[in-house]
Each structure stands twice: as C-alpha cells, then as structure tokens.
Design an enzyme around this catalytic site. Structure first.
Site, short mmCIF file in Angstrom:
data_model
loop_
_atom_site.label_atom_id
_atom_site.label_comp_id
_atom_site.label_asym_id
_atom_site.label_seq_id
_atom_site.Cartn_x
_atom_site.Cartn_y
_atom_site.Cartn_z
N LYS A 95 0.83 -1.22 0.00
CA LYS A 95 0.00 0.00 0.00
C LYS A 95 0.87 1.27 0.00
CE LYS A 95 -2.46 -1.00 3.75
NZ LYS A 95 -1.84 -2.27 4.20
N ARG B 240 -10.12 0.08 8.47
CA ARG B 240 -9.66 -1.28 8.72
C ARG B 240 -10.74 -2.13 9.38
NH1 ARG B 240 -3.77 0.03 8.99
NH2 ARG B 240 -2.55 -1.85 9.29
N ARG C 245 -0.46 -9.54 13.33
CA ARG C 245 -1.02 -8.52 12.43
C ARG C 245 -1.81 -9.18 11.29
NH1 ARG C 245 3.83 -5.25 10.63
NH2 ARG C 245 2.37 -3.79 9.72
N ARG D 217 11.44 -5.58 5.14
CA ARG D 217 11.03 -4.19 4.90
C ARG D 217 11.84 -3.21 5.75
NH1 ARG D 217 4.83 -2.13 5.13
NH2 ARG D 217 4.91 -2.59 7.36
N ARG E 232 10.69 -1.51 11.36
CA ARG E 232 9.64 -1.24 12.34
C ARG E 232 9.58 -2.37 13.36
NH1 ARG E 232 4.31 0.15 8.86
NH2 ARG E 232 3.43 -1.03 10.58
P1 AMP Z 1 0.23 0.24 9.41
O1 AMP Z 1 1.44 1.11 9.27
O2 AMP Z 1 -0.90 0.67 8.53
O3 AMP Z 1 0.55 -1.22 9.29
O4 AMP Z 1 -0.29 0.47 10.92
C1 AMP Z 1 0.51 0.18 12.04
C2 AMP Z 1 -0.37 -0.05 13.26
O5 AMP Z 1 -1.12 1.14 13.56
C3 AMP Z 1 -1.42 -1.13 13.10
O6 AMP Z 1 -0.91 -2.43 13.34
C4 AMP Z 1 -2.45 -0.72 14.16
O7 AMP Z 1 -2.03 -1.03 15.47
C5 AMP Z 1 -2.43 0.80 14.02
N1 AMP Z 1 -3.40 1.24 12.98
C6 AMP Z 1 -3.13 1.79 11.76
N2 AMP Z 1 -4.27 2.06 11.10
C7 AMP Z 1 -5.29 1.66 11.89
C8 AMP Z 1 -6.71 1.65 11.75
N3 AMP Z 1 -7.32 2.11 10.63
N4 AMP Z 1 -7.44 1.17 12.78
C9 AMP Z 1 -6.87 0.73 13.92
N5 AMP Z 1 -5.53 0.68 14.10
C10 AMP Z 1 -4.74 1.14 13.10
#
Ligand code: AMP
Length: 218
Positions: A13, A88, A171, A127, A160
């Site tokens: 993404k 999400r 995840r 990554r 990360r």
């Molecule tokens: P990402 O970088 O999109 O993988 O997001 C990292 C972390 O942020 C996720 O594993 C969640 O803990 C939190 N997070 C990001 N976007 C959301 C969302 N739309 N709803 C809830 N938690 C989120």
C-alpha cells in the site's frame, strides 16, 4: 476523487501510494504514519496507541476515527484523499462514509492489493522504512536507491518493531479477522478494484492506475 488502499500489512500500500498520489494529485493519508508520528512525539494519542501497535492489534475505532477525521479537515487536502490503512473495520468504513457525506463527497474507488500470506511474511521481514519521510523499501526487492524527497542518503532506514517476526503473525490474524470483510463490503458497493499484488512495483502500479482510470473515468 477519494481512493482507499486496502490490503494486508506488507501488501504494498505505502509503495503504491507514491505512484497513485503523483498520478491523480491526491493527498496521501496513512493512519499508521499518523499513529507512528504520535508515538514518536509521545502525545496522549501516541501513548494510547502504543500497546495496540506493539501487539499487532487495531487501535480502538473511536480513537482512530477521531484522528482521521481531524486529518481530513486540514487545508492541504484539495484534490481528494488517498487513504492508506484506513478504514480497517466495518465501523470505520461507515464512519468514513458519513464523514465524506458531510463534505458532499464519497469513496470513488477501493484498490484491493491481493497478496498471499506467505509472500507477506517474506516482504515484512525485509522491509525497511525511512524514519524521516516514511518511504518504504525492501532489503532485496526494493533496496534504497535514492530518497524520494531528495533529502537523505538512506541513513534513516530502520525496521519497524511490528515488522519483527513475533508481531507479523498477530497482524495477519488481525487483518483476516477484522479488515478482510471490507473486501466484500466494497465489492457489494461496486467500487472494489481487485489488483493482484505480485509482480514488479511498476507492473502493479500500471494495473492500479489503469483500473482507477476505468472506474472513475479520469
Ligand atoms: P500500518 O502502518 O498501517 O501497518 O499500521 C501500524 C499499526 O497502527 C497497526 O498495526 C495498528 O495497530 C495501528 N493502525 C493503523 N491504522 C489503523 C486503523 N485504521 N485502525 C486501527 N488501528 C490502526
């Protein structure tokens, strides 16, 4: 025009967001980046989100929706938004529809990047992210070449915490349980663009741009 990028963590993404925002003049809004910004600056929101992020769980909907609502009201969003990592959950999708409705807008297209779980695990384990601009790279598949913003020489790259193997499984489980129902939700609305997420970055990008143009007649 408002576009959602939907897909498992590591489906590409963030990488594809750069191409899409450039092609259509959209503003990239990544909920994960917003949470990481708050975490880095130890804001109340960051402290609240930290535990959930570390465990690979979702931050509660009310907190997440309030954060995104606030971001969507900022003046830099002029041509529309490219949402990455939000919504999400189904309640988040409903909240987004309401937010956009209040602004006289709607979701025009949902790009679903479809990648198998075993490929996701390989991608996440290699990554690397730039701490300064959040651009994603991969040790093998997309090594750092040049800074997209011409600001550094790759000295800010890091892995990360939640890309470490112990969190990746959680995840993926969270994704399948809570986020994957959105695929059907948006398919039923007739705005889902199903994009096979394997191939070169350029090939996938071409598939996405072609599908968005066909869907929105831009
Ligand atoms: P990402 O970088 O999109 O993988 O997001 C990292 C972390 O942020 C996720 O594993 C969640 O803990 C939190 N997070 C990001 N976007 C959301 C969302 N739309 N709803 C809830 N938690 C989120």
């Amino acid at each position: 025009m408002n576009v959602i990028l939907l897909g498992a963590p590591g489906s590409g993404k963030g990488t594809q967001a750069e191409h899409i925002e450039a092609a259509f003049g959209l503003t990239h809004v990544s909920s994960g980046d917003l949470f990481r910004y708050n975490l880095k600056n130890q804001t109340e929101l960051g402290k609240l989100a930290e535990g959930y992020m570390k465990r690979g769980e979702l931050v509660p909907d009310d907190v997440t929706v309030a954060m995104v609502r606030d971001r969507l009201q900022q003046p830099d969003i002029t041509e529309g938004v490219l949402l990455d990592g939000f919504p999400r959950t189904l309640p988040q999708a409903d909240a987004l529809a309401n937010m956009l409705h209040e602004l006289g807008q709607r979701v025009d297209a949902v790009v679903y990047l479809d990648v198998a779980d075993d490929e996701i695990v390989t991608r996440l384990s290699g990554r690397l992210i730039c701490r300064e601009c959040q651009a994603p790279f991969h040790k093998t598949f997309n090594p750092f070449d040049a800074c997209p913003e011409n600001k550094c020489h790759g000295e800010h790259l890091y892995q990360r915490d939640d890309d470490k193997p112990e969190t990746v499984g959680a995840r993926l489980q969270t994704y399948h349980a809570q986020t994957s129902p959105l695929v059907e939700h948006y398919r039923e609305k007739g705005i889902l663009l199903h994009i096979p997420g394997t191939g070169s970055i350029e090939e996938i990008s071409e598939r996405i741009l072609t599908a968005i143009r066909a869907q929105t007649a831009v």
